[in-house]
Design an enzyme around this catalytic site. Structure first.
Site, PDB file in Angstrom:
ATOM      1  N   TYR A 102       4.584   4.898   0.026  1.00  0.00           N
ATOM      2  CA  TYR A 102       5.683   4.641   0.962  1.00  0.00           C
ATOM      3  C   TYR A 102       6.762   3.732   0.374  1.00  0.00           C
ATOM      4  O   TYR A 102       7.666   3.306   1.091  1.00  0.00           O
ATOM      5  CB  TYR A 102       5.127   4.005   2.242  1.00  0.00           C
ATOM      6  N   ARG A 144      -0.422  -6.355  -2.723  1.00  0.00           N
ATOM      7  CA  ARG A 144      -1.503  -6.216  -3.717  1.00  0.00           C
ATOM      8  C   ARG A 144      -1.513  -7.412  -4.666  1.00  0.00           C
ATOM      9  O   ARG A 144      -2.576  -7.945  -5.009  1.00  0.00           O
ATOM     10  CB  ARG A 144      -1.300  -4.905  -4.495  1.00  0.00           C
ATOM     11  N   HIS A 152      -1.441   4.264  -9.889  1.00  0.00           N
ATOM     12  CA  HIS A 152      -0.363   3.289  -9.630  1.00  0.00           C
ATOM     13  C   HIS A 152      -0.950   1.919  -9.302  1.00  0.00           C
ATOM     14  O   HIS A 152      -0.472   0.893  -9.789  1.00  0.00           O
ATOM     15  CB  HIS A 152       0.522   3.763  -8.482  1.00  0.00           C
ATOM     16  N   ASP A 164      -8.419  -1.487  -0.529  1.00  0.00           N
ATOM     17  CA  ASP A 164      -7.974  -0.551   0.497  1.00  0.00           C
ATOM     18  C   ASP A 164      -6.690  -1.111   1.079  1.00  0.00           C
ATOM     19  O   ASP A 164      -6.595  -2.307   1.372  1.00  0.00           O
ATOM     20  CB  ASP A 164      -9.018  -0.337   1.588  1.00  0.00           C
TER      21      ASP A 164
HETATM   22  P1  ITT Z   1      -8.188   4.614  -3.996  1.00  0.00           P
HETATM   23  O1  ITT Z   1      -8.871   4.726  -2.658  1.00  0.00           O
HETATM   24  O2  ITT Z   1      -8.811   5.451  -5.042  1.00  0.00           O
HETATM   25  O3  ITT Z   1      -7.993   3.195  -4.422  1.00  0.00           O
HETATM   26  P2  ITT Z   1      -5.908   5.618  -2.509  1.00  0.00           P
HETATM   27  O4  ITT Z   1      -4.500   5.952  -2.866  1.00  0.00           O
HETATM   28  O5  ITT Z   1      -6.693   6.644  -1.727  1.00  0.00           O
HETATM   29  O6  ITT Z   1      -6.679   5.217  -3.836  1.00  0.00           O
HETATM   30  P3  ITT Z   1      -6.075   3.863  -0.229  1.00  0.00           P
HETATM   31  O7  ITT Z   1      -7.173   4.624   0.398  1.00  0.00           O
HETATM   32  O8  ITT Z   1      -6.154   2.373  -0.229  1.00  0.00           O
HETATM   33  O9  ITT Z   1      -5.886   4.254  -1.755  1.00  0.00           O
HETATM   34  O10 ITT Z   1      -4.722   4.338   0.435  1.00  0.00           O
HETATM   35  C1  ITT Z   1      -3.618   3.591   0.260  1.00  0.00           C
HETATM   36  C2  ITT Z   1      -2.405   4.396   0.641  1.00  0.00           C
HETATM   37  O11 ITT Z   1      -1.486   3.483   1.281  1.00  0.00           O
HETATM   38  C3  ITT Z   1      -1.687   4.917  -0.595  1.00  0.00           C
HETATM   39  O12 ITT Z   1      -2.087   6.225  -0.916  1.00  0.00           O
HETATM   40  C4  ITT Z   1      -0.242   4.818  -0.188  1.00  0.00           C
HETATM   41  O13 ITT Z   1       0.090   5.934   0.586  1.00  0.00           O
HETATM   42  C5  ITT Z   1      -0.230   3.583   0.715  1.00  0.00           C
HETATM   43  N1  ITT Z   1       0.027   2.364  -0.086  1.00  0.00           N
HETATM   44  C6  ITT Z   1      -0.836   1.350  -0.378  1.00  0.00           C
HETATM   45  N2  ITT Z   1      -0.254   0.436  -1.151  1.00  0.00           N
HETATM   46  C7  ITT Z   1       0.993   0.859  -1.362  1.00  0.00           C
HETATM   47  C8  ITT Z   1       2.079   0.360  -2.102  1.00  0.00           C
HETATM   48  O14 ITT Z   1       1.978  -0.755  -2.823  1.00  0.00           O
HETATM   49  N3  ITT Z   1       3.211   1.051  -2.098  1.00  0.00           N
HETATM   50  C9  ITT Z   1       3.330   2.193  -1.391  1.00  0.00           C
HETATM   51  N4  ITT Z   1       2.347   2.757  -0.685  1.00  0.00           N
HETATM   52  C10 ITT Z   1       1.175   2.091  -0.670  1.00  0.00           C
END
Ligand code: ITT
Length: 192
Positions: A151, A178, A12, A69
């Site tokens: 979320y 982002r 995503h 992150d």
């Molecule tokens: P990578 O580390 O591989 O990039 P990840 O999903 O584990 O993927 P993160 O460690 O940065 O990424 O965790 C981010 C989490 O925060 C993500 O899994 C969502 O639960 C939440 N999140 C971040 N950006 C979001 C968004 O734009 N919309 C909804 N939830 C988001």
């Protein structure tokens, strides 16, 4: 055209970023370069974890790259889930479990202020640069919408009556945390 690897396993995030930088930078995913490692996120801050992701890929492939992150910070939960956003319920990537935990902990709390934050660590010509984006909003009492990820169904950005999960990718990309961080990255890359 400049080339960059996006060090993420989150499809995503990749989709959102690709739409934002299409035609400006040639973007490669970890899949594109055959990187299937599990990068352990052991940092205590978004900056540390973003840096771990970008450095892992840079050390292995010696190519310009960036990591993102990100997470949700809820005021009434003292900033939780924060860096634990992806694994808040205990199971990594269990978005429904994560949402339910936030809603349960919040209960009928009236202070529902929250924000999404993204920190990007870019390694360009062997130097690290950080870019940050934030969007303020509130947490709904119930999930609504099916678009986006994480979320998004419970986050309503300020000034909107829809959740992120009710907005199109393009609408989310106009205002999101982002998108703001990526715009700063693009502005930087336009100067090098
Ligand atoms: P990578 O580390 O591989 O990039 P990840 O999903 O584990 O993927 P993160 O460690 O940065 O990424 O965790 C981010 C989490 O925060 C993500 O899994 C969502 O639960 C939440 N999140 C971040 N950006 C979001 C968004 O734009 N919309 C909804 N939830 C988001």
């Amino acid at each position: 055209m400049q080339q960059l690897i996006f060090a993420t396993n989150n499809s995503h995030k990749l989709k959102e970023v690709a739409a934002k930088i299409e035609g400006k930078i040639k973007l490669y995913s970890l899949d594109d370069i055959g990187c299937y490692d599990d990068i352990a996120e052991t940092g205590a801050t978004f900056h540390e974890n973003a840096s771990i992701k970008s450095h892992f890929v840079h050390n292995k492939y010696k190519l310009n790259c960036f990591g993102d992150d990100s997470g949700l910070e809820v005021d009434a939960l003292n900033g939780e889930p924060g860096v634990y956003s992806a694994r808040y319920s205990g199971k990594p990537g269990d978005h429904t479990g994560n949402i339910n935990k936030v809603l349960k902990k919040l209960g009928d709390t009236t202070n529902r202020k929250a924000r999404f934050r993204t920190v990007i660590s870019l390694i360009w010509d062997n130097k690290e640069h950080f870019f940050e984006g934030v969007i303020e909003g509130t947490i709904r009492h119930e999930p609504s919408g099916t678009k986006g990820f994480g979320y998004d169904p419970i986050f309503q950005p300020d000034g909107y009556t829809s959740t992120f999960a009710e907005l199109s990718l393009e609408e989310k990309n106009n205002i999101s945390h982002r998108a703001e961080a990526i715009e700063k990255l693009l502005a930087f890359l336009a100067t090098v």
